[in-house]
Write an enzyme that holds these catalytic residues in place. Structure first.
Site, PDB file in Angstrom:
ATOM      1  N   ILE A  12       0.699  -1.152   0.193  1.00 44.56           N
ATOM      2  CA  ILE A  12       0.056   0.014  -0.027  1.00 44.56           C
ATOM      3  C   ILE A  12       0.958   1.251   0.091  1.00 44.56           C
ATOM      4  O   ILE A  12       0.692   2.132  -0.778  1.00 44.56           O
ATOM      5  CB  ILE A  12      -1.093  -0.111   1.201  1.00 44.56           C
ATOM      6  CG1 ILE A  12      -1.881  -1.084   1.207  1.00 44.56           C
ATOM      7  CG2 ILE A  12      -1.748   1.292   1.362  1.00 44.56           C
ATOM      8  CD1 ILE A  12      -2.768  -1.382   0.002  1.00 44.56           C
ATOM      9  N   GLY A 111      -5.834  -2.468   8.105  1.00 42.95           N
ATOM     10  CA  GLY A 111      -5.371  -3.385   9.109  1.00 42.95           C
ATOM     11  C   GLY A 111      -5.519  -3.048  10.778  1.00 42.95           C
ATOM     12  O   GLY A 111      -5.317  -3.765  11.567  1.00 42.95           O
ATOM     13  N   CYS A 141      -9.445  -2.782   2.094  1.00 46.52           N
ATOM     14  CA  CYS A 141      -9.862  -2.852   0.616  1.00 46.52           C
ATOM     15  C   CYS A 141     -11.069  -3.548   0.512  1.00 46.52           C
ATOM     16  O   CYS A 141     -12.045  -2.932  -0.313  1.00 46.52           O
ATOM     17  CB  CYS A 141      -8.709  -3.767  -0.159  1.00 46.52           C
ATOM     18  SG  CYS A 141      -8.327  -5.195   0.603  1.00 46.52           S
ATOM     19  N   ASN A 142     -11.332  -4.411   1.275  1.00 44.66           N
ATOM     20  CA  ASN A 142     -12.959  -5.143   0.928  1.00 44.66           C
ATOM     21  C   ASN A 142     -13.963  -4.217   1.348  1.00 44.66           C
ATOM     22  O   ASN A 142     -15.010  -4.098   0.804  1.00 44.66           O
ATOM     23  CB  ASN A 142     -12.943  -6.411   1.763  1.00 44.66           C
ATOM     24  CG  ASN A 142     -12.204  -7.646   1.128  1.00 44.66           C
ATOM     25  OD1 ASN A 142     -12.700  -7.767  -0.182  1.00 44.66           O
ATOM     26  ND2 ASN A 142     -11.471  -8.545   2.066  1.00 44.66           N
ATOM     27  N   GLY A 196     -18.879  -6.412   7.877  1.00 46.26           N
ATOM     28  CA  GLY A 196     -20.039  -5.639   7.769  1.00 46.26           C
ATOM     29  C   GLY A 196     -19.975  -4.639   8.829  1.00 46.26           C
ATOM     30  O   GLY A 196     -20.364  -3.538   8.429  1.00 46.26           O
ATOM     31  N   HIS A 221     -10.010  -9.724  -4.377  1.00 45.70           N
ATOM     32  CA  HIS A 221     -10.899 -10.278  -3.835  1.00 45.70           C
ATOM     33  C   HIS A 221     -12.157 -10.293  -4.662  1.00 45.70           C
ATOM     34  O   HIS A 221     -12.373  -9.777  -5.972  1.00 45.70           O
ATOM     35  CB  HIS A 221     -11.389  -9.429  -2.739  1.00 45.70           C
ATOM     36  CG  HIS A 221     -10.249  -9.293  -1.730  1.00 45.70           C
ATOM     37  ND1 HIS A 221      -9.770 -10.342  -0.913  1.00 45.70           N
ATOM     38  CD2 HIS A 221      -9.640  -7.995  -1.197  1.00 45.70           C
ATOM     39  CE1 HIS A 221      -8.688  -9.818  -0.135  1.00 45.70           C
ATOM     40  NE2 HIS A 221      -8.865  -8.507  -0.223  1.00 45.70           N
TER      41      HIS A 221
HETATM   42  N1  LIG Z   1      -2.159  -5.751   0.900  1.00 45.01           N
HETATM   43  C1  LIG Z   1      -3.405  -5.359   1.034  1.00 45.01           C
HETATM   44  O1  LIG Z   1      -4.166  -6.300   0.218  1.00 45.01           O
HETATM   45  C2  LIG Z   1      -4.021  -4.493   1.785  1.00 45.01           C
HETATM   46  C3  LIG Z   1      -3.797  -3.908   2.914  1.00 45.01           C
HETATM   47  N2  LIG Z   1      -4.286  -3.076   3.670  1.00 45.01           N
HETATM   48  C4  LIG Z   1      -3.599  -2.521   4.895  1.00 45.01           C
HETATM   49  O2  LIG Z   1      -2.703  -1.563   4.780  1.00 45.01           O
HETATM   50  C5  LIG Z   1      -1.472  -1.882   5.704  1.00 45.01           C
HETATM   51  C6  LIG Z   1      -0.199  -2.137   5.241  1.00 45.01           C
HETATM   52  O3  LIG Z   1      -0.551  -3.395   4.390  1.00 45.01           O
HETATM   53  P1  LIG Z   1       0.614  -3.932   3.095  1.00 45.01           P
HETATM   54  O4  LIG Z   1       1.046  -2.472   2.518  1.00 45.01           O
HETATM   55  O5  LIG Z   1       0.014  -5.120   2.668  1.00 45.01           O
HETATM   56  O6  LIG Z   1       1.808  -4.308   4.025  1.00 45.01           O
HETATM   57  P2  LIG Z   1       3.275  -4.823   3.697  1.00 45.01           P
HETATM   58  O7  LIG Z   1       4.051  -5.797   4.480  1.00 45.01           O
HETATM   59  O8  LIG Z   1       3.233  -4.942   2.026  1.00 45.01           O
HETATM   60  O9  LIG Z   1       4.119  -3.160   3.896  1.00 45.01           O
HETATM   61  C7  LIG Z   1       4.418  -3.028   5.027  1.00 45.01           C
HETATM   62  C8  LIG Z   1       5.496  -1.797   5.321  1.00 45.01           C
HETATM   63  O10 LIG Z   1       5.800  -1.484   6.335  1.00 45.01           O
HETATM   64  C9  LIG Z   1       7.078  -1.459   6.940  1.00 45.01           C
HETATM   65  N3  LIG Z   1       7.192  -1.914   8.214  1.00 45.01           N
HETATM   66  C10 LIG Z   1       7.374  -3.201   8.777  1.00 45.01           C
HETATM   67  N4  LIG Z   1       7.481  -2.963  10.092  1.00 45.01           N
HETATM   68  C11 LIG Z   1       7.498  -1.755  10.284  1.00 45.01           C
HETATM   69  C12 LIG Z   1       7.797  -1.106  11.571  1.00 45.01           C
HETATM   70  N5  LIG Z   1       7.804  -1.813  12.830  1.00 45.01           N
HETATM   71  N6  LIG Z   1       7.658   0.340  11.681  1.00 45.01           N
HETATM   72  C13 LIG Z   1       7.804   1.098  10.130  1.00 45.01           C
HETATM   73  N7  LIG Z   1       7.635   0.357   9.122  1.00 45.01           N
HETATM   74  C14 LIG Z   1       7.495  -1.143   9.154  1.00 45.01           C
HETATM   75  C15 LIG Z   1       7.637  -2.611   5.744  1.00 45.01           C
HETATM   76  O11 LIG Z   1       9.142  -2.392   5.740  1.00 45.01           O
HETATM   77  P3  LIG Z   1       9.964  -3.647   5.500  1.00 45.01           P
HETATM   78  O12 LIG Z   1       9.740  -4.230   4.217  1.00 45.01           O
HETATM   79  O13 LIG Z   1      11.345  -2.758   5.308  1.00 45.01           O
HETATM   80  O14 LIG Z   1      10.190  -4.278   6.818  1.00 45.01           O
HETATM   81  C16 LIG Z   1       6.782  -2.404   4.650  1.00 45.01           C
HETATM   82  O15 LIG Z   1       7.376  -1.332   3.818  1.00 45.01           O
HETATM   83  C17 LIG Z   1      -2.178  -2.779   6.691  1.00 45.01           C
HETATM   84  O16 LIG Z   1      -2.964  -2.206   7.768  1.00 45.01           O
HETATM   85  C18 LIG Z   1      -3.148  -3.677   5.666  1.00 45.01           C
HETATM   86  O17 LIG Z   1      -4.001  -4.338   6.416  1.00 45.01           O
HETATM   87  C19 LIG Z   1      -5.217  -2.442   3.186  1.00 45.01           C
HETATM   88  C20 LIG Z   1      -5.871  -2.502   2.172  1.00 45.01           C
HETATM   89  C21 LIG Z   1      -5.383  -3.726   1.252  1.00 45.01           C
HETATM   90  O1  LIG Z   2      -8.326  -8.260   2.740  1.00 41.42           O
HETATM   91  C1  LIG Z   2      -7.892  -7.409   3.298  1.00 41.42           C
HETATM   92  O2  LIG Z   2      -8.463  -6.979   4.171  1.00 41.42           O
HETATM   93  P1  LIG Z   2      -9.928  -7.279   4.846  1.00 41.42           P
HETATM   94  O3  LIG Z   2     -10.254  -8.447   4.488  1.00 41.42           O
HETATM   95  O4  LIG Z   2     -10.050  -7.070   6.533  1.00 41.42           O
HETATM   96  O5  LIG Z   2     -10.645  -6.193   4.167  1.00 41.42           O
HETATM   97  C2  LIG Z   2      -6.736  -6.746   3.128  1.00 41.42           C
HETATM   98  O6  LIG Z   2      -6.299  -7.289   1.633  1.00 41.42           O
HETATM   99  C3  LIG Z   2      -5.350  -7.383   3.734  1.00 41.42           C
HETATM  100  O7  LIG Z   2      -5.845  -8.697   3.973  1.00 41.42           O
HETATM  101  P2  LIG Z   2      -4.664  -9.500   4.807  1.00 41.42           P
HETATM  102  O8  LIG Z   2      -4.840  -9.073   6.322  1.00 41.42           O
HETATM  103  O9  LIG Z   2      -5.136 -10.925   4.333  1.00 41.42           O
HETATM  104  O10 LIG Z   2      -3.478  -9.354   4.358  1.00 41.42           O
END
Ligand SMILES: NC(=O)C1=CN([C@@H]2O[C@H](COP(=O)(O)OP(=O)(O)OC[C@H]3O[C@@H](n4cnc5c(N)ncnc54)[C@H](OP(=O)(O)O)[C@@H]3O)[C@@H](O)[C@H]2O)C=CC1
Ligand SMILES: O=C(OP(=O)(O)O)[C@H](O)COP(=O)(O)O
Length: 338
Positions: A12, A111, A141-142, A196, A221
């Site tokens: 993200i 998250g 996202c959902n 929901g 999804h």
């Molecule tokens: N992926 C998805 O489908 C979706 C995710 N989300 C939400 O978005 C948020 C991020 O998810 P996503 O992008 O998938 O996560 P990722 O794991 O892809 O990315 C997380 C990022 O945060 C960094 N990170 C990890 N630990 C720390 C820390 N302690 N302090 C600072 N940075 C840190 C990581 O860096 P490094 O890699 O260098 O450790 C990485 O760059 C979550 O809340 C998730 O639920 C929302 C919609 C959809």
């Molecule tokens: O499905 C998602 O969130 P959600 O089901 O809580 O809406 C996001 O894609 C993150 O899902 P993950 O927690 O399985 O990585």
């Protein structure tokens, strides 16, 4: 020009950074990583984003890898008007005190629980609630996918009750440690699922109940909705509403867009950055009113649908734009969203 920091440069975060960089009223002043991998190098060398480190003790690792860092996350947020926290779920709460201490506004992702900020955001459903707010959370996202289409139906369609079965992707395409790879998993196993109540954080009072499954796919999804309605509406009226709303697209299985795989191919054909599909595609053939029930099926590109919402949330919270439609239009134009 407002200054935006992105804490967490993963699935993200990297998309939010590029979306912010594409706007003319905000700029990226830094992104953060904890590991000196290819994403860290790309952020600095290809994108030109100043890179800050989330774990200060790891400075040497970045030095050894020859990746230039600008400081720590604490340094980064001092320079920012707002930070978009894109760290993995449940890390965010640890950061809240740091943001408060620095006096910087913060946007969280889905998250995290609604309770962390007490304010959740969707551009169409409740932009105004976050106007000038210090802390808010862009719903997941959902939840964004469900809200986009349900909010579009309202008020022409008198929604009495929503039931949805959500088919969730097992992992994102870049992940290798999550699954399933050969199973269908009730997830969460408890019914109803959290989606929901999450919709209710941005659409107050809507009666929506969901259940969810994980399946072995990484692309998108997929949602199956059954909406009890209190008035007479035709299929064509529903299609018309959905076609007129931006960030939603009506797609035809008959034209070949008959699966999430075809939708991802479409995103590639559109020439989208990272093959992203920000819009929620709704299958035209699935839209059907039977007696007092509206049925439809949609998909969600989990890696990207929340990205334009983050840009709008920045505009609302920093009071850059008070009119949600103007913000949505501006974001859409800068990102090439239909
Ligand atoms: N992926 C998805 O489908 C979706 C995710 N989300 C939400 O978005 C948020 C991020 O998810 P996503 O992008 O998938 O996560 P990722 O794991 O892809 O990315 C997380 C990022 O945060 C960094 N990170 C990890 N630990 C720390 C820390 N302690 N302090 C600072 N940075 C840190 C990581 O860096 P490094 O890699 O260098 O450790 C990485 O760059 C979550 O809340 C998730 O639920 C929302 C919609 C959809
Ligand atoms: O499905 C998602 O969130 P959600 O089901 O809580 O809406 C996001 O894609 C993150 O899902 P993950 O927690 O399985 O990585």
């Amino acid at each position: 020009m407002k200054s935006v920091a992105i804490n967490g440069f993963g699935t993200i975060g990297k998309r939010v950074a590029d979306a912010v960089a594409a706007q003319d009223d905000m700029k990226v002043i830094g992104v953060s990583k904890t590991r000196p991998n290819f994403e860290a190098r790309t952020a600095v060398e290809e994108k030109g984003y100043p890179l800050y480190i989330g774990i200060p003790e790891r400075e040497n690792l970045f030095k050894e890898a020859g990746i230039e860092i600008a400081g720590t996350v604490e340094d980064m947020i001092q320079e920012a008007d707002i930070v978009v926290d894109c760290t993995p779920g449940n890390i965010g709460p640890q950061n809240l005190e740091m943001y408060k201490k620095a006096g910087v506004k913060a946007i969280y992702q889905g998250g995290e629980d609604h309770e962390l900020t007490g304010l959740s955001f969707n551009s169409f459903a409740n932009y105004d609630d976050s106007y000038g707010a210090d802390y808010a959370r862009v719903v997941s996202c959902n939840t964004t996918g469900l809200t986009r289409t349900l909010h579009t139906l309202n008020p022409l369609v008198d929604i009495k009750k929503v039931r949805a079965v959500m088919v969730r992707r097992g992992s994102d395409p870049s992940e290798i440690k999550k699954g399933p790879i050969n199973a269908i998993v009730p997830n969460p196993p408890k019914v109803p699922s959290h989606h929901g109540p999450d919709v209710q954080t941005v659409m107050k009072g809507i009666d929506v109940t969901t259940m969810a499954l994980l399946v072995p796919t990484t692309l998108m999804h997929q949602h199956n909705l059954m909406v009890e309605i209190g008035n007479e509406v035709s299929n064509d009226e529903v299609i018309d509403l959905l076609e007129k709303r931006s960030r939603v697209m009506v797609v035809e299985a008959g034209a070949g867009l008959d699966s999430t795989a075809a939708l991802m191919e479409y995103a590639k054909d559109l020439g989208r950055s990272r093959n992203d599909l920000y819009e929620i595609p709704v299958w035209k053939e699935s839209i059907n009113v039977v007696d007092n029930e509206l049925f439809y099926m949609q998909a969600v590109h989990q890696e990207s649908d929340v990205v334009p919402e983050n840009v709008d949330a920045i505009r609302a919270m920093l009071e850059i734009e008070s009119d949600r439609e103007k913000s949505i239009t501006k974001t859409n134009k800068a990102m090439g969203i239909l």
